[in-house]
Design a protein around this motif. Structure first.
Motif, PDB file in Angstrom:
ATOM      1  N   THR A  26     -11.100  -8.541  -8.423  1.00  0.00           N
ATOM      2  CA  THR A  26     -11.003  -7.034  -8.605  1.00  0.00           C
ATOM      3  C   THR A  26     -10.672  -6.668  -7.160  1.00  0.00           C
ATOM      4  N   VAL A  27     -11.431  -6.821  -6.081  1.00  0.00           N
ATOM      5  CA  VAL A  27     -10.911  -6.306  -4.964  1.00  0.00           C
ATOM      6  C   VAL A  27      -9.498  -6.830  -4.365  1.00  0.00           C
ATOM      7  N   ALA A  28      -9.145  -8.098  -4.882  1.00  0.00           N
ATOM      8  CA  ALA A  28      -7.849  -8.481  -4.297  1.00  0.00           C
ATOM      9  C   ALA A  28      -6.762  -7.900  -4.994  1.00  0.00           C
ATOM     10  N   GLY A  29      -6.917  -7.606  -6.285  1.00  0.00           N
ATOM     11  CA  GLY A  29      -6.048  -6.679  -7.058  1.00  0.00           C
ATOM     12  C   GLY A  29      -5.655  -5.165  -6.323  1.00  0.00           C
ATOM     13  N   PHE A  30      -7.078  -4.611  -6.042  1.00  0.00           N
ATOM     14  CA  PHE A  30      -6.824  -3.418  -5.229  1.00  0.00           C
ATOM     15  C   PHE A  30      -6.097  -3.567  -3.832  1.00  0.00           C
ATOM     16  N   PHE A  31      -6.470  -4.690  -3.252  1.00  0.00           N
ATOM     17  CA  PHE A  31      -5.903  -4.552  -1.880  1.00  0.00           C
ATOM     18  C   PHE A  31      -4.339  -4.925  -2.229  1.00  0.00           C
ATOM     19  N   GLY A  32      -3.864  -5.451  -3.452  1.00  0.00           N
ATOM     20  CA  GLY A  32      -2.504  -5.818  -3.425  1.00  0.00           C
ATOM     21  C   GLY A  32      -1.673  -4.393  -3.855  1.00  0.00           C
ATOM     22  N   ALA A  33      -2.405  -3.457  -4.601  1.00  0.00           N
ATOM     23  CA  ALA A  33      -1.914  -2.086  -4.864  1.00  0.00           C
ATOM     24  C   ALA A  33      -1.786  -1.275  -3.484  1.00  0.00           C
ATOM     25  N   TYR A  34      -2.979  -1.565  -2.767  1.00  0.00           N
ATOM     26  CA  TYR A  34      -3.143  -0.676  -1.726  1.00  0.00           C
ATOM     27  C   TYR A  34      -1.982  -1.091  -0.406  1.00  0.00           C
ATOM     28  N   THR A  35      -1.587  -2.307  -0.233  1.00  0.00           N
ATOM     29  CA  THR A  35      -0.895  -2.716   0.692  1.00  0.00           C
ATOM     30  C   THR A  35       0.492  -2.487   0.414  1.00  0.00           C
ATOM     31  N   TYR A  36       0.856  -2.572  -1.108  1.00  0.00           N
ATOM     32  CA  TYR A  36       2.178  -2.280  -1.563  1.00  0.00           C
ATOM     33  C   TYR A  36       2.447  -0.553  -1.583  1.00  0.00           C
ATOM     34  N   LEU A  37       1.424   0.081  -2.140  1.00  0.00           N
ATOM     35  CA  LEU A  37       1.761   1.486  -1.989  1.00  0.00           C
ATOM     36  C   LEU A  37       1.751   2.290  -0.732  1.00  0.00           C
ATOM     37  N   LEU A  38       0.827   1.824   0.120  1.00  0.00           N
ATOM     38  CA  LEU A  38       0.607   2.705   1.290  1.00  0.00           C
ATOM     39  C   LEU A  38       1.014   1.605   2.552  1.00  0.00           C
ATOM     40  N   ARG A  39       1.096   0.551   2.625  1.00  0.00           N
ATOM     41  CA  ARG A  39       1.108  -0.368   4.011  1.00  0.00           C
ATOM     42  C   ARG A  39       2.511  -1.172   3.695  1.00  0.00           C
ATOM     43  N   GLY A  40       3.793  -0.624   3.636  1.00  0.00           N
ATOM     44  CA  GLY A  40       5.030  -1.273   3.905  1.00  0.00           C
ATOM     45  C   GLY A  40       5.547  -2.148   2.589  1.00  0.00           C
ATOM     46  N   CYS A 112     -13.047  -0.310   8.979  1.00  0.00           N
ATOM     47  CA  CYS A 112     -12.009   0.204  10.130  1.00  0.00           C
ATOM     48  C   CYS A 112     -10.638   0.491   9.211  1.00  0.00           C
ATOM     49  N   LEU A 113      -9.986  -0.332   8.523  1.00  0.00           N
ATOM     50  CA  LEU A 113      -8.745  -0.035   7.740  1.00  0.00           C
ATOM     51  C   LEU A 113      -8.909   1.563   7.349  1.00  0.00           C
ATOM     52  N   GLY A 114      -9.837   1.932   6.798  1.00  0.00           N
ATOM     53  CA  GLY A 114     -10.063   3.457   6.229  1.00  0.00           C
ATOM     54  C   GLY A 114      -9.771   4.419   7.177  1.00  0.00           C
ATOM     55  N   PHE A 115      -9.887   4.007   8.490  1.00  0.00           N
ATOM     56  CA  PHE A 115      -9.879   5.196   9.550  1.00  0.00           C
ATOM     57  C   PHE A 115      -8.425   5.044  10.233  1.00  0.00           C
ATOM     58  N   VAL A 116      -7.576   3.934   9.616  1.00  0.00           N
ATOM     59  CA  VAL A 116      -6.113   3.978  10.127  1.00  0.00           C
ATOM     60  C   VAL A 116      -5.357   4.988   9.463  1.00  0.00           C
ATOM     61  N   PRO A 117      -4.853   5.909  10.347  1.00  0.00           N
ATOM     62  CA  PRO A 117      -3.916   7.084   9.921  1.00  0.00           C
ATOM     63  C   PRO A 117      -2.894   6.479   9.207  1.00  0.00           C
ATOM     64  N   GLU A 118      -2.139   7.432   8.297  1.00  0.00           N
ATOM     65  CA  GLU A 118      -1.000   6.924   7.538  1.00  0.00           C
ATOM     66  C   GLU A 118       0.321   6.846   8.425  1.00  0.00           C
ATOM     67  N   ILE A 124      -0.794  -3.021  11.169  1.00  0.00           N
ATOM     68  CA  ILE A 124      -2.133  -3.336  11.419  1.00  0.00           C
ATOM     69  C   ILE A 124      -3.019  -3.467  10.281  1.00  0.00           C
ATOM     70  N   SER A 125      -2.686  -2.797   9.245  1.00  0.00           N
ATOM     71  CA  SER A 125      -3.133  -3.058   7.847  1.00  0.00           C
ATOM     72  C   SER A 125      -2.872  -4.361   7.265  1.00  0.00           C
ATOM     73  N   GLN A 126      -1.557  -4.728   7.444  1.00  0.00           N
ATOM     74  CA  GLN A 126      -0.982  -6.035   6.827  1.00  0.00           C
ATOM     75  C   GLN A 126      -1.813  -7.054   7.536  1.00  0.00           C
TER      76      GLN A 126
END
Length: 244
Positions: A26-40, A112-118, A124-126
């Motif tokens: 479930t976390v992996a699915g969340f990470f997938g959405a997170y990196t695609y939508l917000l991190r490149g 730490c990643l939660g503190f990385v600004p947009e 960095i996140s990737q």
């Protein structure tokens, strides 16, 4: 929660329990959405895409762009490298398993990643998620005797197809041993999809800090593993999980 299966009396370590794998998926699915939508607009849980993009860039003569992909690929490689070497020293020197320590490391990375600004470079996140996903994939290998992946869905989709074919082949058979694996892979795929859905909703609401939501399942897993290491499975710290 019992560590025994419905088919035999084998005891499975806490780090092998089904629910641990469902939570990680479930976390992996969340990470997938997170990196695609917000991190490149990339998926960092696996490296097939990066290898293809690297080949495309090199084939088009974009050498600098192509060589960049060595960074996430190397991060993924190093995650597997370290997670293969570290478990034995950890269990000989600490009262906890590597599996437990890894979840703690992942939690620290998420904080730490939660503190990385947009506005920060998406790399960095990737690269961070490349690294921890590789360690997780190489560490959590079998859910109660069934080999599964906890960071991507491709193999689960394949295994569901295989299971459905066996269902047809054994349509009139009394024994249907394939259903155990089919059910496991189907549940893993559903968990991944659920994580992606939750991740999308949270990313739209909280932007970069949405990743902190994953601390909830991580904390539950960490508490269960730590309790097992220090109390219920204290005398089995030397026992290797299945698949290792």
């Amino acid at each position: 929660m019992s560590g025994k299966t419905e088919n035999n009396d084998r005891y499975y370590l806490m780090c092998e329990r089904n629910w641990i794998y469902y939570a990680l998926m479930t976390v992996a699915g969340f990470f997938g959405a997170y990196t695609y939508l917000l991190r490149g607009n990339v998926f960092c849980n696996a490296q097939t895409g990066n290898v293809v993009l690297m080949g495309m860039a090199l084939g088009a003569g974009k050498w600098e762009e192509g060589l960049y992909y060595l960074i996430p690929i190397t991060a993924y490689l190093m995650g597997a490298f370290l997670s293969e070497l570290v478990p034995n020293p950890v269990k000989h020197r600490l009262p906890v398993r590597w599996d437990t320590l890894l979840i703690g490391i992942e939690m620290l990375a998420v904080v730490c990643l939660g503190f990385v600004p947009e506005s920060a470079p998406v790399q960095i996140s990737q690269v961070t998620i490349n690294f921890i996903a590789s360690m997780q994939y190489n560490t959590f290998r079998q859910a109660q005797g069934v080999p599964v992946a906890t960071t991507f869905a491709t193999n689960h989709i394949r295994q569901i197809g295989v299971g459905l074919a066996k269902e047809l082949q054994h349509l009139h058979a009394e024994e249907k041993p394939h259903r155990k694996k089919l059910s496991r892979h189907l549940k893993m795929l559903v968990c991944f999809l659920f994580g992606a859905i939750v991740g999308t909703v949270c990313c739209n609401l909280f932007i970069g800090k949405a990743i902190w939501i994953t601390l909830i399942p991580f904390a539950v897993i960490f508490a269960a593993l730590l309790h097992a290491d220090l109390i219920t499975e204290k005398n089995m710290v030397e026992k290797k999980p299945s698949g290792h």
